[in-house]
Design a protein around this motif. Structure first.
Motif, PDB file in Angstrom:
ATOM      1  N   TYR A   1       0.844  -1.192   0.000  1.00  0.00           N
ATOM      2  CA  TYR A   1       0.000   0.000   0.000  1.00  0.00           C
ATOM      3  C   TYR A   1       0.878   1.241   0.000  1.00  0.00           C
ATOM      4  O   TYR A   1       2.037   1.198   0.406  1.00  0.00           O
ATOM      5  N   ILE A   2       0.279   2.340  -0.410  1.00  0.00           N
ATOM      6  CA  ILE A   2       0.951   3.640  -0.373  1.00  0.00           C
ATOM      7  C   ILE A   2       0.444   4.374   0.861  1.00  0.00           C
ATOM      8  O   ILE A   2      -0.766   4.509   1.057  1.00  0.00           O
TER       9      ILE A   2
ATOM     10  N   PRO B   1      -2.937  16.760  11.320  1.00  0.00           N
ATOM     11  CA  PRO B   1      -3.076  15.338  11.005  1.00  0.00           C
ATOM     12  C   PRO B   1      -1.912  14.516  11.556  1.00  0.00           C
ATOM     13  O   PRO B   1      -0.887  15.065  11.957  1.00  0.00           O
ATOM     14  N   ASP B   2      -2.079  13.208  11.534  1.00  0.00           N
ATOM     15  CA  ASP B   2      -1.009  12.328  12.004  1.00  0.00           C
ATOM     16  C   ASP B   2       0.110  12.199  10.987  1.00  0.00           C
ATOM     17  O   ASP B   2       1.185  11.716  11.316  1.00  0.00           O
TER      18      ASP B   2
ATOM     19  N   LYS C   1      -0.257  -1.709   7.427  1.00  0.00           N
ATOM     20  CA  LYS C   1      -1.589  -1.180   7.099  1.00  0.00           C
ATOM     21  C   LYS C   1      -2.593  -1.537   8.201  1.00  0.00           C
ATOM     22  O   LYS C   1      -3.357  -0.688   8.665  1.00  0.00           O
ATOM     23  N   GLU C   2      -2.587  -2.799   8.611  1.00  0.00           N
ATOM     24  CA  GLU C   2      -3.520  -3.237   9.658  1.00  0.00           C
ATOM     25  C   GLU C   2      -3.260  -2.497  10.969  1.00  0.00           C
ATOM     26  O   GLU C   2      -4.198  -2.112  11.667  1.00  0.00           O
TER      27      GLU C   2
ATOM     28  N   SER D   1      -3.837   8.390   4.721  1.00  0.00           N
ATOM     29  CA  SER D   1      -4.382   7.656   3.587  1.00  0.00           C
ATOM     30  C   SER D   1      -3.557   6.397   3.327  1.00  0.00           C
ATOM     31  O   SER D   1      -2.329   6.444   3.366  1.00  0.00           O
ATOM     32  N   VAL D   2      -4.242   5.291   3.076  1.00  0.00           N
ATOM     33  CA  VAL D   2      -3.595   4.034   2.712  1.00  0.00           C
ATOM     34  C   VAL D   2      -4.339   3.503   1.489  1.00  0.00           C
ATOM     35  O   VAL D   2      -5.533   3.201   1.575  1.00  0.00           O
ATOM     36  N   ILE D   3      -3.638   3.427   0.353  1.00  0.00           N
ATOM     37  CA  ILE D   3      -4.274   2.894  -0.862  1.00  0.00           C
ATOM     38  C   ILE D   3      -3.422   1.761  -1.435  1.00  0.00           C
ATOM     39  O   ILE D   3      -2.195   1.761  -1.288  1.00  0.00           O
ATOM     40  N   LYS D   4      -4.081   0.817  -2.085  1.00  0.00           N
ATOM     41  CA  LYS D   4      -3.366  -0.290  -2.712  1.00  0.00           C
ATOM     42  C   LYS D   4      -2.428   0.248  -3.796  1.00  0.00           C
ATOM     43  O   LYS D   4      -2.811   1.148  -4.541  1.00  0.00           O
TER      44      LYS D   4
END
Length: 182
Positions: A4-5, A57-58, A160-161, A172-175
């Motif tokens: 993930y990005i 934001p974090d 990611k988890e 943000s976490v995207i594939k």
């Protein structure tokens, strides 16, 4: 293994705008993971129009990767050991008052690990489109910068988890397969 990005959530107008970076903080060296010699804490000016609506934001990645203490602690707890952290004070340009504390996260090195997803445009520009990462080439790293596109911070499904469980704000976490460079 899925990848993930990791990035900030784009388009949030309430995040403070970071002003000019200090001379000794070279953005390219930060992205490339090169060692830096800096005066600490790093002081970065921010422009704040209305303090009542500002969101901290974090993760902020507009110029350089800034991590909140919560994100830094999470990554440390997950066993991520390839990031050098430097304390950062964000201060209001107008008043000089420190408004937030972050960490500059310099991720060591770049990993060349794409199995597919690199194309060349008719103009000769490299385009990353729906990249697939070969896990045998990641040296077991759970978080790294992609050699083929150094601005991207890549994480594996374990990280990611952990991020999802932590309830981080504006992260943000995207594939990777859903990514297309512009």
């Amino acid at each position: 293994m899925e990848y993930y990005i990791l990035d900030e959530v784009a388009g949030n107008q309430d995040i403070p705008y970071i002003g000019e970076l200090p001379e000794e903080l070279d953005m390219i060296n930060v992205i490339m993971g090169k060692p830096l010699s800096l005066n600490l804490p790093i002081r970065l000016p921010v422009k704040i129009d209305d303090e009542s609506v500002v969101v901290y934001p974090d993760m902020m990645t507009a110029d350089i990767p800034l991590f909140s203490k919560k994100l830094k602690n999470l990554l440390d707890g997950l066993g991520i050991n390839n990031i050098n952290y430097f304390p950062v004070e964000l201060f209001d340009e107008a008043s000089g008052k420190v408004v937030a504390h972050y960490y500059l996260g310099i991720i060591n090195g770049l990993i060349k690990c794409l199995k597919s997803g690199v194309e060349t445009s008719p103009a000769g520009r490299r385009i990353i489109k729906n990249p697939i990462i070969d896990p045998t080439l990641t040296d077991g790293q759970m978080l790294f910068r992609l050699y083929e596109r150094p601005l991207l911070i890549i994480i594996d499904s374990y990280v990611k988890e952990g991020i999802e469980r932590a309830g981080l704000q504006w992260v943000s976490v995207i594939k990777t397969e859903d990514y297309i460079s512009l």
